[in-house]
Design a protein around this motif. Sequence first.
Motif, mmCIF file in Angstrom:
data_model
loop_
_atom_site.group_PDB
_atom_site.id
_atom_site.type_symbol
_atom_site.label_atom_id
_atom_site.label_comp_id
_atom_site.label_asym_id
_atom_site.label_seq_id
_atom_site.Cartn_x
_atom_site.Cartn_y
_atom_site.Cartn_z
ATOM 1 N N ASP A 67 0.743 -6.573 2.583
ATOM 2 C CA ASP A 67 1.833 -7.287 3.085
ATOM 3 C C ASP A 67 3.007 -5.877 3.422
ATOM 4 O O ASP A 67 3.998 -6.447 4.568
ATOM 5 C CB ASP A 67 2.518 -8.173 2.021
ATOM 6 N N ASP A 68 2.908 -4.907 3.174
ATOM 7 C CA ASP A 68 3.743 -3.808 3.548
ATOM 8 C C ASP A 68 2.756 -2.463 3.147
ATOM 9 O O ASP A 68 1.770 -2.453 2.459
ATOM 10 C CB ASP A 68 5.003 -3.924 2.704
ATOM 11 N N PHE A 69 3.395 -1.489 3.810
ATOM 12 C CA PHE A 69 2.856 -0.224 3.261
ATOM 13 C C PHE A 69 4.173 0.880 3.240
ATOM 14 O O PHE A 69 5.239 0.721 3.864
ATOM 15 C CB PHE A 69 1.884 0.603 4.211
ATOM 16 N N LEU A 70 3.755 1.780 2.433
ATOM 17 C CA LEU A 70 4.949 2.956 1.975
ATOM 18 C C LEU A 70 4.207 4.249 2.290
ATOM 19 O O LEU A 70 3.144 4.398 1.368
ATOM 20 C CB LEU A 70 5.548 2.675 0.817
ATOM 21 N N SER A 71 4.568 5.146 2.899
ATOM 22 C CA SER A 71 4.111 6.537 2.776
ATOM 23 C C SER A 71 4.586 7.314 1.831
ATOM 24 O O SER A 71 5.826 7.512 1.575
ATOM 25 C CB SER A 71 4.171 7.178 4.286
ATOM 26 N N LYS A 72 3.863 8.269 1.207
ATOM 27 C CA LYS A 72 4.083 9.303 0.207
ATOM 28 C C LYS A 72 4.529 10.574 0.947
ATOM 29 O O LYS A 72 4.366 10.756 1.939
ATOM 30 C CB LYS A 72 2.863 9.800 -0.600
ATOM 31 N N PRO A 73 5.423 11.168 0.667
ATOM 32 C CA PRO A 73 6.011 11.178 -0.956
ATOM 33 C C PRO A 73 7.002 9.806 -0.823
ATOM 34 O O PRO A 73 7.605 9.695 0.155
ATOM 35 C CB PRO A 73 6.884 12.484 -1.067
ATOM 36 N N ILE A 74 7.092 9.222 -1.831
ATOM 37 C CA ILE A 74 7.883 8.061 -2.376
ATOM 38 C C ILE A 74 9.312 8.383 -2.449
ATOM 39 O O ILE A 74 9.651 9.144 -3.429
ATOM 40 C CB ILE A 74 7.341 7.205 -3.269
ATOM 41 N N MET A 132 1.004 -1.041 -0.060
ATOM 42 C CA MET A 132 0.163 -0.040 -0.158
ATOM 43 C C MET A 132 0.791 1.441 -0.102
ATOM 44 O O MET A 132 1.990 1.346 0.779
ATOM 45 C CB MET A 132 -1.127 -0.024 1.176
ATOM 46 N N VAL A 133 0.673 1.995 -1.042
ATOM 47 C CA VAL A 133 1.343 3.162 -1.250
ATOM 48 C C VAL A 133 0.405 4.473 -0.992
ATOM 49 O O VAL A 133 -0.604 4.669 -1.840
ATOM 50 C CB VAL A 133 1.945 3.412 -2.533
ATOM 51 N N THR A 134 0.474 5.197 0.086
ATOM 52 C CA THR A 134 -0.437 6.436 0.519
ATOM 53 C C THR A 134 -0.157 7.268 1.341
ATOM 54 O O THR A 134 1.063 7.548 1.868
ATOM 55 C CB THR A 134 -1.585 5.654 1.497
ATOM 56 N N ALA A 135 -0.723 8.756 1.217
ATOM 57 C CA ALA A 135 -0.584 9.655 1.572
ATOM 58 C C ALA A 135 -0.919 9.657 2.903
ATOM 59 O O ALA A 135 -0.597 10.483 4.237
ATOM 60 C CB ALA A 135 -0.977 10.773 1.283
ATOM 61 N N LEU A 136 -1.882 8.575 3.485
ATOM 62 C CA LEU A 136 -2.405 8.605 4.843
ATOM 63 C C LEU A 136 -1.207 8.144 5.791
ATOM 64 O O LEU A 136 -0.575 6.945 5.513
ATOM 65 C CB LEU A 136 -3.411 7.546 4.820
ATOM 66 N N ASN A 137 -1.082 8.381 6.941
ATOM 67 C CA ASN A 137 -0.125 7.916 7.922
ATOM 68 C C ASN A 137 -0.499 8.165 9.345
ATOM 69 O O ASN A 137 0.351 8.040 10.292
ATOM 70 C CB ASN A 137 1.416 8.612 7.537
ATOM 71 N N GLU A 138 -1.805 8.070 9.732
ATOM 72 C CA GLU A 138 -2.323 7.889 10.804
ATOM 73 C C GLU A 138 -2.548 6.718 11.252
ATOM 74 O O GLU A 138 -2.400 5.658 10.582
ATOM 75 C CB GLU A 138 -3.817 8.498 11.119
ATOM 76 N N GLY A 162 -4.441 4.634 12.762
ATOM 77 C CA GLY A 162 -5.494 4.241 12.516
ATOM 78 C C GLY A 162 -5.590 3.479 11.128
ATOM 79 O O GLY A 162 -6.084 2.539 10.535
ATOM 80 N N ASP A 163 -5.118 4.424 10.172
ATOM 81 C CA ASP A 163 -4.935 3.854 8.822
ATOM 82 C C ASP A 163 -4.080 2.896 8.543
ATOM 83 O O ASP A 163 -4.349 1.711 7.933
ATOM 84 C CB ASP A 163 -4.541 5.129 7.914
ATOM 85 N N ILE A 164 -2.868 2.840 9.057
ATOM 86 C CA ILE A 164 -1.805 1.355 9.108
ATOM 87 C C ILE A 164 -2.780 0.452 9.543
ATOM 88 O O ILE A 164 -2.554 -0.696 9.177
ATOM 89 C CB ILE A 164 -0.675 2.154 9.672
ATOM 90 N N GLU A 165 -3.319 0.432 10.794
ATOM 91 C CA GLU A 165 -4.107 -0.577 11.353
ATOM 92 C C GLU A 165 -5.137 -1.154 10.477
ATOM 93 O O GLU A 165 -5.071 -2.479 10.390
ATOM 94 C CB GLU A 165 -4.603 -0.214 12.817
ATOM 95 N N ARG A 166 -6.009 -0.322 9.776
ATOM 96 C CA ARG A 166 -6.749 -0.662 8.866
ATOM 97 C C ARG A 166 -6.265 -1.569 7.731
ATOM 98 O O ARG A 166 -6.597 -2.323 7.114
ATOM 99 C CB ARG A 166 -7.711 0.318 8.352
ATOM 100 N N ALA A 167 -4.932 -0.855 7.314
ATOM 101 C CA ALA A 167 -4.173 -1.669 5.963
ATOM 102 C C ALA A 167 -3.954 -3.008 6.368
ATOM 103 O O ALA A 167 -4.029 -4.008 5.737
ATOM 104 C CB ALA A 167 -3.069 -0.724 5.545
ATOM 105 N N VAL A 168 -3.224 -3.039 7.574
ATOM 106 C CA VAL A 168 -2.786 -4.453 8.073
ATOM 107 C C VAL A 168 -4.231 -5.303 8.351
ATOM 108 O O VAL A 168 -4.040 -6.521 7.648
ATOM 109 C CB VAL A 168 -2.112 -4.117 9.237
ATOM 110 N N ASP A 169 -5.138 -4.883 8.938
ATOM 111 C CA ASP A 169 -6.252 -5.628 8.835
ATOM 112 C C ASP A 169 -6.906 -6.047 7.576
ATOM 113 O O ASP A 169 -7.634 -7.043 7.401
ATOM 114 C CB ASP A 169 -7.352 -4.728 9.713
ATOM 115 N N SER A 170 -6.716 -5.266 6.694
ATOM 116 C CA SER A 170 -7.229 -5.797 5.258
ATOM 117 C C SER A 170 -6.438 -6.330 4.600
ATOM 118 O O SER A 170 -6.874 -7.121 3.662
ATOM 119 C CB SER A 170 -7.411 -4.327 4.285
ATOM 120 N N GLY A 171 -5.169 -6.780 4.816
ATOM 121 C CA GLY A 171 -4.309 -8.069 4.598
ATOM 122 C C GLY A 171 -3.060 -7.543 3.635
ATOM 123 O O GLY A 171 -2.277 -8.157 3.209
#
Length: 181
Positions: free
Chosen positions: A133-140, A114-120, A122-131
């Motif tokens: 494998d990893d996430f990366l915050s923008k700017p990339i 997941m590549v996103t500007a969201l970095n709260e 709760g957003d990270i927890e929701r990303a993990v809960d949705s399955g």
Amino acid sequence: ARANAEVLQTPRWASQAQPVYGRGFLYSARYTPMTHRILIADDNQANRELLEAYLSDVECEVRTAADGQETLDLVSSFQPDLILLDIMMPKRSGFEVCSQVKNDATTKHIMILMVTALNERGDIERAVDSGTDDFLSKPIERIELLQRVKNMLELKGVRDENERLRQYIQRMEDTPPDALD
């Protein structure tokens, strides 16, 4: 003859030897290029183009999607190894896309970054809960993205090889001993 039959039945994503990395390319021990498939899903065209440019040094086939539904359609037809998935997209969010991909037995093996500007938190927890494998915050950062992509494709290769070996062992266990002669 049986060993040769196994090699011929190996899917395109399964390697027969340990991978070797060199100059941004993944090769098998026989130096046969292995093309990975990467799907970039982002509603912002500039972001899609930037990610595609960052991946230009990686031996891969890239497709892009501009919304969640198009992403799901391409998952079926393109069968990517990795999805670079934005969260905030029209039609279906990245959370919904990720959940659907990971809850489907035919696509759950696809790696999702997941590549996103969201970095709260709760957003990270929701990303993990949705399955995811990893996430990366923008700017990339290009180097960070390339390292994550390399690691995720390598991990997917290991998972795929483990699954191929598990299936092979299961077939051997299900085959009567006299049929192996």
